[in-house]
Design an enzyme around this catalytic site. Structure first.
Site, PDB file in Angstrom:
ATOM      1  N   GLY A 156      20.276  31.650 -44.412  1.00  0.00           N
ATOM      2  CA  GLY A 156      19.656  32.927 -44.084  1.00  0.00           C
ATOM      3  C   GLY A 156      18.191  32.732 -43.772  1.00  0.00           C
ATOM      4  CD  GLN A 186      12.638  33.072 -45.274  1.00  0.00           C
ATOM      5  OE1 GLN A 186      13.639  33.596 -44.808  1.00  0.00           O
ATOM      6  NE2 GLN A 186      12.702  32.068 -46.138  1.00  0.00           N
ATOM      7  CB  CYS A 191      14.151  31.006 -50.992  1.00  0.00           C
ATOM      8  SG  CYS A 191      13.195  31.898 -49.753  1.00  0.00           S
ATOM      9  CG  LEU A 192      15.544  27.896 -45.606  1.00  0.00           C
ATOM     10  CD1 LEU A 192      15.845  28.315 -44.171  1.00  0.00           C
ATOM     11  CD2 LEU A 192      15.838  26.414 -45.813  1.00  0.00           C
ATOM     12  CG  HIS A 252      17.694  35.725 -50.528  1.00  0.00           C
ATOM     13  ND1 HIS A 252      17.522  34.871 -51.600  1.00  0.00           N
ATOM     14  CD2 HIS A 252      16.800  35.321 -49.577  1.00  0.00           C
ATOM     15  CE1 HIS A 252      16.561  33.989 -51.302  1.00  0.00           C
ATOM     16  NE2 HIS A 252      16.105  34.241 -50.083  1.00  0.00           N
ATOM     17  CD  GLU A 253      17.769  35.790 -45.830  1.00  0.00           C
ATOM     18  OE1 GLU A 253      16.565  35.832 -45.479  1.00  0.00           O
ATOM     19  OE2 GLU A 253      18.250  34.821 -46.445  1.00  0.00           O
ATOM     20  CG  HIS A 313      12.785  36.842 -47.421  1.00  0.00           C
ATOM     21  ND1 HIS A 313      11.726  36.145 -47.955  1.00  0.00           N
ATOM     22  CD2 HIS A 313      13.866  36.041 -47.594  1.00  0.00           C
ATOM     23  CE1 HIS A 313      12.151  34.985 -48.435  1.00  0.00           C
ATOM     24  NE2 HIS A 313      13.463  34.891 -48.242  1.00  0.00           N
TER      25      HIS A 313
HETATM   26 NI    NI Z   1      14.740  33.329 -48.802  1.00  0.00          NI
END
Ligand code: NI
Length: 172
Positions: free
Chosen positions: A47, A52, A95-96, A137-138, A141
């Protein structure tokens, strides 16, 4: 040509900003979504939200398919949670933007989401399992919320400190 963007990590303030709604769904946005998918697959991750990659707009891309399975990309413009189940599910999230850290988290097991697709058409979807976790989760963000915010303060502070220190070392 798709572009791979560098992924922004904590404690960059763009990850804490509330992202602005996308006002126009056009070719440029479709290209951005394609680049975000390429960036996500390249990372690799399942995701990615526009903040991000430093773009504070309400756009997310997801694909929880395993490496060897056919791809199942899903793009959501201006996603909005309409309903969440009382039933919860546990998942080990990462998470990236917070590399090399995961934690078990509980979130609603089923959600209903409204969003625009890349044609600018209104869609509604009920998502379960990993998809439910992922979309929550997204969307977080887009509101400047990170999964570490659900951990104990002690644990969260430890993670943030580690990254702040790493950034400082990099700057030298
Ligand atoms: Ni994330």
């Amino acid at each position: 040509m798709t572009a791979i963007f560098p992924i922004i990590t904590i404690p960059d303030p763009v990850l804490r900003k509330e992202a602005a709604p996308v006002e126009r769904v056009d070719e440029e946005l479709a290209r951005l979504a394609g680049d975000m998918l390429a960036t996500m697959y390249d990372a690799p991750g399942i995701g990615l939200a526009a903040p991000q990659i430093g773009i504070s707009r309400r756009l997310i891309v997801m694909d929880p398919a395993k490496d060897d399975a056919p791809k199942t990309p899903l793009v959501m413009v201006n996603p909005k949670l309409l309903e969440r189940s009382e039933e919860m599910r546990m998942h080990e999230e990462g998470c990236l933007s917070i590399p090399d850290f995961t934690a078990e988290l509980e979130r609603p097991a089923r959600v209903r989401v409204a969003f625009l697709d890349l044609k600018g058409e209104k869609q509604e979807k009920e998502l379960t399992d990993i998809w439910a976790t992922l979309v929550q989760h997204e969307i977080d963000h887009l509101n400047g919320v990170l999964f570490i915010d659900y951990l104990s303060r002690l644990k969260r502070d430890m993670v943030v400190k580690k990254f702040t220190k790493a950034k400082r070392a990099e700057a030298l």
